[in-house]
Scaffold this motif. Structure first.
Motif, PDB file in Angstrom:
ATOM      1  N   SER A  55      20.991  24.644 -18.121  1.00 28.58           N
ATOM      2  CA  SER A  55      20.581  23.703 -19.171  1.00 28.58           C
ATOM      3  C   SER A  55      19.090  23.835 -19.464  1.00 28.58           C
ATOM      4  N   TRP A  56      18.286  24.047 -18.414  1.00 29.17           N
ATOM      5  CA  TRP A  56      16.848  24.227 -18.610  1.00 29.17           C
ATOM      6  C   TRP A  56      16.540  25.481 -19.409  1.00 29.17           C
ATOM      7  N   LYS A  57      17.244  26.552 -19.109  1.00 23.55           N
ATOM      8  CA  LYS A  57      17.001  27.797 -19.848  1.00 23.55           C
ATOM      9  C   LYS A  57      17.354  27.641 -21.329  1.00 23.55           C
ATOM     10  N   ASN A  58      18.393  26.861 -21.595  1.00 23.78           N
ATOM     11  CA  ASN A  58      18.757  26.603 -22.989  1.00 23.78           C
ATOM     12  C   ASN A  58      17.734  25.712 -23.696  1.00 23.78           C
ATOM     13  N   ALA A  59      17.013  24.888 -22.915  1.00 26.03           N
ATOM     14  CA  ALA A  59      16.020  23.978 -23.496  1.00 26.03           C
ATOM     15  C   ALA A  59      14.783  24.728 -23.978  1.00 26.03           C
ATOM     16  N   GLY A  60      14.460  25.839 -23.335  1.00 32.24           N
ATOM     17  CA  GLY A  60      13.281  26.608 -23.748  1.00 32.24           C
ATOM     18  C   GLY A  60      12.608  27.269 -22.564  1.00 32.24           C
ATOM     19  N   ASP A  61      11.590  28.084 -22.886  1.00 34.18           N
ATOM     20  CA  ASP A  61      10.875  28.842 -21.856  1.00 34.18           C
ATOM     21  C   ASP A  61       9.403  28.419 -21.859  1.00 34.18           C
ATOM     22  N   LEU A  62       8.997  27.658 -20.858  1.00 34.32           N
ATOM     23  CA  LEU A  62       7.612  27.181 -20.781  1.00 34.32           C
ATOM     24  C   LEU A  62       6.624  28.309 -20.496  1.00 34.32           C
ATOM     25  N   SER A  63       7.091  29.421 -20.005  1.00 32.32           N
ATOM     26  CA  SER A  63       6.194  30.539 -19.706  1.00 32.32           C
ATOM     27  C   SER A  63       5.872  31.370 -20.947  1.00 32.32           C
ATOM     28  N   ASP A  64       6.517  31.049 -22.072  1.00 30.37           N
ATOM     29  CA  ASP A  64       6.282  31.792 -23.312  1.00 30.37           C
ATOM     30  C   ASP A  64       4.913  31.404 -23.880  1.00 30.37           C
ATOM     31  N   SER A  65       3.975  32.355 -23.904  1.00 30.04           N
ATOM     32  CA  SER A  65       2.616  32.084 -24.381  1.00 30.04           C
ATOM     33  C   SER A  65       2.561  31.821 -25.884  1.00 30.04           C
ATOM     34  N   LYS A  66       3.617  32.162 -26.601  1.00 31.14           N
ATOM     35  CA  LYS A  66       3.633  31.974 -28.054  1.00 31.14           C
ATOM     36  C   LYS A  66       3.996  30.541 -28.452  1.00 31.14           C
ATOM     37  N   LEU A  67       4.462  29.759 -27.492  1.00 27.00           N
ATOM     38  CA  LEU A  67       4.843  28.386 -27.800  1.00 27.00           C
ATOM     39  C   LEU A  67       3.609  27.553 -28.122  1.00 27.00           C
ATOM     40  N   SER A  68       3.700  26.728 -29.149  1.00 25.38           N
ATOM     41  CA  SER A  68       2.615  25.816 -29.476  1.00 25.38           C
ATOM     42  C   SER A  68       2.606  24.658 -28.486  1.00 25.38           C
ATOM     43  N   THR A  69       1.526  23.895 -28.506  1.00 25.50           N
ATOM     44  CA  THR A  69       1.427  22.738 -27.610  1.00 25.50           C
ATOM     45  C   THR A  69       2.568  21.762 -27.859  1.00 25.50           C
ATOM     46  N   THR A  70       2.886  21.550 -29.123  1.00 26.12           N
ATOM     47  CA  THR A  70       3.965  20.625 -29.472  1.00 26.12           C
ATOM     48  C   THR A  70       5.304  21.116 -28.942  1.00 26.12           C
ATOM     49  N   ASP A  71       5.565  22.416 -29.110  1.00 24.20           N
ATOM     50  CA  ASP A  71       6.830  22.986 -28.623  1.00 24.20           C
ATOM     51  C   ASP A  71       6.918  22.913 -27.097  1.00 24.20           C
ATOM     52  N   LYS A  72       5.789  23.186 -26.424  1.00 20.04           N
ATOM     53  CA  LYS A  72       5.791  23.108 -24.965  1.00 20.04           C
ATOM     54  C   LYS A  72       6.054  21.678 -24.503  1.00 20.04           C
ATOM     55  N   LEU A  73       5.423  20.725 -25.184  1.00 22.30           N
ATOM     56  CA  LEU A  73       5.607  19.319 -24.823  1.00 22.30           C
ATOM     57  C   LEU A  73       7.060  18.906 -25.017  1.00 22.30           C
ATOM     58  N   GLN A  74       7.651  19.301 -26.145  1.00 24.99           N
ATOM     59  CA  GLN A  74       9.047  18.954 -26.401  1.00 24.99           C
ATOM     60  C   GLN A  74       9.974  19.616 -25.380  1.00 24.99           C
ATOM     61  N   THR A  75       9.674  20.866 -25.035  1.00 24.01           N
ATOM     62  CA  THR A  75      10.491  21.571 -24.039  1.00 24.01           C
ATOM     63  C   THR A  75      10.390  20.895 -22.675  1.00 24.01           C
ATOM     64  N   ALA A  76       9.163  20.523 -22.276  1.00 21.46           N
ATOM     65  CA  ALA A  76       8.967  19.851 -20.985  1.00 21.46           C
ATOM     66  C   ALA A  76       9.703  18.514 -20.953  1.00 21.46           C
ATOM     67  N   LEU A  77       9.651  17.770 -22.060  1.00 23.26           N
ATOM     68  CA  LEU A  77      10.350  16.485 -22.122  1.00 23.26           C
ATOM     69  C   LEU A  77      11.864  16.675 -22.024  1.00 23.26           C
ATOM     70  N   LYS A  78      12.382  17.705 -22.672  1.00 23.62           N
ATOM     71  CA  LYS A  78      13.814  17.995 -22.582  1.00 23.62           C
ATOM     72  C   LYS A  78      14.212  18.299 -21.138  1.00 23.62           C
ATOM     73  N   MET A  79      13.384  19.127 -20.481  1.00 21.47           N
ATOM     74  CA  MET A  79      13.694  19.501 -19.095  1.00 21.47           C
ATOM     75  C   MET A  79      13.663  18.294 -18.173  1.00 21.47           C
ATOM     76  N   LEU A  80      12.656  17.440 -18.338  1.00 27.23           N
ATOM     77  CA  LEU A  80      12.560  16.252 -17.504  1.00 27.23           C
ATOM     78  C   LEU A  80      13.728  15.299 -17.761  1.00 27.23           C
ATOM     79  N   THR A  81      14.134  15.205 -19.021  1.00 24.49           N
ATOM     80  CA  THR A  81      15.286  14.351 -19.365  1.00 24.49           C
ATOM     81  C   THR A  81      16.560  14.894 -18.726  1.00 24.49           C
ATOM     82  N   LEU A  82      16.745  16.211 -18.804  1.00 17.50           N
ATOM     83  CA  LEU A  82      17.923  16.835 -18.188  1.00 17.50           C
ATOM     84  C   LEU A  82      17.927  16.630 -16.675  1.00 17.50           C
TER      85      LEU A  82
END
Length: 257
Positions: free
Chosen positions: A130-157
């Motif tokens: 489920s975390w992998k489907n939520a996104g990849d925090l190690s991706d340097s191309k992610l914007s701050t907003t995308d990283k924040l949303q991904t982290a929130l999804k992971m914490l929620t999961l």
């Protein structure tokens, strides 16, 4: 002879007097003409002056009005400049505060991302997927907003997984090398048990520094694991289930109900 000379003298005197009078009249006429010319010039000058005075007064009135407008415009400009400078200062202050807040957010997000990435290896397989489907925090191309949303999804999961008992199925590798299909009973993200359909294989799952681990353990009661799964799937009535808990720290087994 004497009597003739006197009349002639009188005539000469009269002629001289008349000549003097004629010159005097001529001079008077010239003076009068000059005076009249001067009066005419004076009248023309006065008329011209009055015209010029009226025009100059109008021009002065316009200049005064223009000066007043310019003065008011200058006052408004100074006021506007002062307000603009004040607004600019406020904007600079707000921008500085936003930049500080953004930097703090980036620092916190970087710390949280690092913690989530280090935790990722210890997650049970269903949650990791489920975390992998939520996104990849190690991706340097992610914007701050995308990283924040991904982290929130992971914490929620993670929070959702921790708050419930869940059932999953998958193949795990036996020490002899074969793949065994098993049902798994997860108690949050820190403990799991598994059993094969024929109850011939049973074991426990737990997180470790090396990642999530599965251990086959024939000492575990396979029927109790199967019962726990059946109760959770509502295939059996609620009942007491006794299952071992493997400590993450010392891996000591102890009974639990």
């Amino acid at each position: 002879m004497r009597s003739l000379i006197k009349p002639i003298s009188v005539v000469i005197a009269l002629c001289s007097t008349m000549a003097v009078k004629a010159d005097t009249v001529s001079e008077l006429e010239q003076l009068v003409n000059k005076w009249l010319q001067i009066e005419n010039q004076n009248t023309e000058l006065n008329t011209h002056w009055l015209e010029q005075k009226s025009s100059m007064e109008q021009t002065l009135t316009l200049l005064n009005a223009e000066q007043q407008q310019l003065s008011e415009l200058n006052q408004r400009r100074k006021k506007s400049t002062s307000e603009l400078a004040q607004k600019r200062e406020q904007l600079v202050t707000q921008q500085s505060e936003l930049e500080n807040a953004q930097q703090q957010l980036n620092d916190q997000l970087a710390r949280i991302s690092g913690q989530l990435l280090s935790l990722q290896v210890q997650l049970p397989p269903p949650l990791l997927s489920s975390w992998k489907n939520a996104g990849d925090l190690s991706d340097s191309k992610l914007s701050t907003t995308d990283k924040l949303q991904t982290a929130l999804k992971m914490l929620t999961l993670l929070n959702d997984f921790q708050q419930r008992i869940s059932i999953h199925e998958m193949a795990i590798k036996h020490p002899d090398g074969q793949e065994v299909w098993v049902k798994q009973l997860y108690l949050g993200a820190a403990q799991a048990w598994f059993v094969s359909e024929d109850l011939s294989y049973v074991g426990i799952g737990f997180p470790s520094d090396l990642g999530w681990q599965w251990e086959f353990d024939s000492s575990i009661n396979a029927e109790q694991v199967a019962l726990g799964i059946a109760v959770q799937q509502k295939k059996r009535a609620a009942d007491w289930v006794t299952l071992p808990i493997l400590s993450y720290v010392n891996k000591n087994q102890q009974g639990a109900k």
